[in-house]
Design an enzyme around this catalytic site. Structure first.
Site, PDB file in Angstrom:
ATOM      1  N   CYS A  53       3.084  25.159 -10.893  1.00  5.82           N
ATOM      2  CA  CYS A  53       2.124  25.023 -11.992  1.00  5.82           C
ATOM      3  C   CYS A  53       0.690  24.952 -11.458  1.00  5.82           C
ATOM      4  O   CYS A  53       0.415  24.220 -10.510  1.00  5.82           O
ATOM      5  CB  CYS A  53       2.442  23.765 -12.801  1.00  5.82           C
ATOM      6  N   CYS A  57      -2.319  17.805 -12.284  1.00  2.00           N
ATOM      7  CA  CYS A  57      -1.900  16.475 -12.759  1.00  2.00           C
ATOM      8  C   CYS A  57      -1.391  15.640 -11.563  1.00  2.00           C
ATOM      9  O   CYS A  57      -0.395  16.013 -10.931  1.00  2.00           O
ATOM     10  CB  CYS A  57      -0.815  16.610 -13.813  1.00  2.00           C
ATOM     11  N   CYS A  97      15.268  19.036 -25.293  1.00  2.25           N
ATOM     12  CA  CYS A  97      13.851  19.277 -24.993  1.00  2.25           C
ATOM     13  C   CYS A  97      13.705  20.129 -23.745  1.00  2.25           C
ATOM     14  O   CYS A  97      14.195  19.765 -22.675  1.00  2.25           O
ATOM     15  CB  CYS A  97      13.152  17.931 -24.823  1.00  2.25           C
ATOM     16  N   CYS A 129      13.076  20.708 -29.024  1.00  2.02           N
ATOM     17  CA  CYS A 129      11.710  20.348 -28.663  1.00  2.02           C
ATOM     18  C   CYS A 129      11.328  21.175 -27.448  1.00  2.02           C
ATOM     19  O   CYS A 129      12.189  21.489 -26.625  1.00  2.02           O
ATOM     20  CB  CYS A 129      11.666  18.858 -28.326  1.00  2.02           C
ATOM     21  N   CYS A 189       5.214  15.297 -30.628  1.00  3.21           N
ATOM     22  CA  CYS A 189       5.656  14.268 -29.697  1.00  3.21           C
ATOM     23  C   CYS A 189       4.537  14.090 -28.681  1.00  3.21           C
ATOM     24  O   CYS A 189       4.225  15.022 -27.943  1.00  3.21           O
ATOM     25  CB  CYS A 189       6.954  14.730 -29.014  1.00  3.21           C
TER      26      CYS A 189
HETATM   27  C1  DTB Z   1       7.824  12.910 -21.540  1.00  6.41           C
HETATM   28  O1  DTB Z   1       6.937  12.184 -22.040  1.00  6.41           O
HETATM   29  N1  DTB Z   1       8.558  12.578 -20.498  1.00  6.41           N
HETATM   30  C2  DTB Z   1       9.456  13.657 -20.134  1.00  6.41           C
HETATM   31  C3  DTB Z   1       9.215  14.667 -21.274  1.00  6.41           C
HETATM   32  N2  DTB Z   1       8.154  14.094 -22.004  1.00  6.41           N
HETATM   33  C4  DTB Z   1       8.977  16.081 -20.975  1.00  6.41           C
HETATM   34  C5  DTB Z   1       9.249  14.123 -18.756  1.00  6.41           C
HETATM   35  C6  DTB Z   1       9.410  13.038 -17.711  1.00  6.41           C
HETATM   36  C7  DTB Z   1       9.274  13.645 -16.394  1.00  6.41           C
HETATM   37  C8  DTB Z   1       9.535  12.688 -15.268  1.00  6.41           C
HETATM   38  C9  DTB Z   1       9.353  13.280 -13.936  1.00  6.41           C
HETATM   39  C10 DTB Z   1      10.256  14.424 -13.611  1.00  6.41           C
HETATM   40  O2  DTB Z   1      11.480  14.368 -13.814  1.00  6.41           O
HETATM   41  O3  DTB Z   1       9.737  15.419 -13.070  1.00  6.41           O
HETATM   42 FE1  SF4 Z   2       1.822  21.401 -14.742  1.00  2.00          FE
HETATM   43 FE2  SF4 Z   2       0.615  19.073 -15.232  1.00  2.00          FE
HETATM   44 FE3  SF4 Z   2       2.690  19.884 -16.771  1.00  2.00          FE
HETATM   45 FE4  SF4 Z   2       3.048  19.117 -14.202  1.00  2.00          FE
HETATM   46  S1  SF4 Z   2       2.358  17.860 -15.922  1.00  2.00           S
HETATM   47  S2  SF4 Z   2       3.955  20.892 -15.188  1.00  2.00           S
HETATM   48  S3  SF4 Z   2       1.164  19.910 -13.217  1.00  2.00           S
HETATM   49  S4  SF4 Z   2       0.647  20.851 -16.589  1.00  2.00           S
END
Ligand code: DTB
Ligand code: SF4
Ligand code: SAM
Length: 325
Positions: A53, A57, A97, A129, A189
């Site tokens: 990506c 972040c 999701c 989702c 969400c």
């Molecule tokens: C959210 O708020 N938490 C979920 C979902 N929406 C997409 C994702 C959590 C990711 C945790 C780190 C991972 O597994 O990469």
């Molecule tokens: Fe890309 Fe940020 Fe989503 Fe991670 S959280 S996949 S770096 S946009």
């Protein structure tokens, strides 16, 4: 008590800082006034496109900017995703999701495939989702026509702290995407993460933004940072369960009808700790042994927890008529 969108920051801070047991007690009352407190939504996550990506972040395993060792792959084939959705349904999930490590949706073959996935899974009788990054109004409309029920797009943190975590897009971009999703009639969400090094004021600020949106998100995920090796936040201390409870309870009181989701970080929590989160108003979890790229609590363990705590999985599409405004 009425549903309000005119909270002041001070009112939210007063709730957030109230003595923890009073806070839980109040949130539990609001929860029972607006929702069936026995009911918990069970959602399954699947990363349909992982890694690579372009965003930065600071918490994320999937950004190209950090070496995290994540298993990068392009969009999964439609049939494989439908199989996973069926498996999730068989395991008791009513919402599926799909996450993609994209900065934004592009009008290409991959998007067409995502639309096919949405159609296929909706036809299985699950709420679908997606979390695909930013999108245009037309793309939101196409997702809606394919049957998409909800779209996840988190604010992540408060407006003031946001730049410390992400520099490749703005808070305003985030808010605009949420607005487009809502206008397309898709359930929103949106929540965030705690444990990014933010202050209590930053957390209050995020809840203030969410609770004063013209329509509260239908669902508000509260994630505890899963510290990923190789990211700038790899050494962040784990948040305490009391901080999760404070966030969940404040979200519950200020957004009484929203599904408040006890999201990432459940792996490190004992059953009694999770029970306190449900008492404080959490009414949704992610099930399945994986979140997007990190491990999650085992399905059988969750089944045992539901039995022990007398929780019942929420059926799909229960609020379909409420979600569309
Ligand atoms: C959210 O708020 N938490 C979920 C979902 N929406 C997409 C994702 C959590 C990711 C945790 C780190 C991972 O597994 O990469
Ligand atoms: Fe890309 Fe940020 Fe989503 Fe991670 S959280 S996949 S770096 S946009
Ligand atoms: N790329 C899209 C986006 O950012 O909107 C969708 C996928 S992204 C991984 C979805 C959300 O997962 C993020 O907004 C963030 O809140 C959460 N998340 C990602 N990594 C996390 C981590 N390590 N710990 C906790 N939550 C995380």
């Amino acid at each position: 008590m009425m549903i309000r969108n005119d909270w002041t920051r001070q009112e939210i801070a007063d709730i957030y800082y109230s003595p923890i047991l009073d806070l839980i007690y109040r949130a539990a009352g609001v929860h029972r006034q607006f929702n069936d407190a026995q009911e918990v939504q069970v959602c399954t996550l699947l990363s349909i496109k992982t890694g690579g990506c372009p965003e930065d972040c600071a918490y994320c395993s999937q950004s190209v900017k950090y070496q995290t060792g994540v298993d990068v792959h392009k969009l999964l084939p439609v049939a494989e995703v439908l199989d996973k959705a069926q498996e999730a349904k068989n395991n008791g999930s009513t919402r599926f999701c799909m996450g993609a490590a994209w900065r934004e949706v592009r009008d290409n073959k991959d998007f067409d495939k995502v639309l096919e996935m949405v159609k296929g899974i909706t036809n299985m009788g699950m709420e679908v989702c997606c979390t695909l990054g930013m999108l245009t109004e037309t793309q939101a409309q196409k997702l809606k026509e394919a049957g998409l029920y909800a779209y996840n797009h988190n604010l992540d943190t408060g407006a003031e702290y946001y730049e410390q975590i992400i520099t490749t897009r703005t808070y305003e971009d985030r808010l605009q995407t949420i607005d487009k999703v809502q206008k397309a009639g898709i359930s929103v969400c949106s929540g965030g993460i705690i444990g990014l090094g933010e202050t209590d004021e930053d957390r209050i600020s995020m809840l203030y933004t969410l609770a004063t949106l013209p329509h509260h998100p239908e669902s508000v995920p509260v994630n505890a940072l899963v510290a990923i090796e190789g990211t700038p936040l790899e050494n962040q201390a784990r948040v305490s369960v009391w901080e999760m409870i404070r966030m969940i309870a404040t979200a519950r009181i200020t957004m009484p009808r929203a599904m408040v989701r006890l999201s990432a970080g459940r792996m490190e929590m004992s059953m009694p700790e999770q029970a306190l989160c449900f008492m404080a108003g959490a009414n949704s979890i992610f099930a399945g042994d994986k979140l997007l790229t990190t491990p999650n609590t085992e399905v059988n363990q969750d089944k045992a927890m539901f039995q022990l705590l007398n929780l019942k999985p929420r059926e799909a599409f229960k609020d379909a008529e409420l979600a569309i405004v």
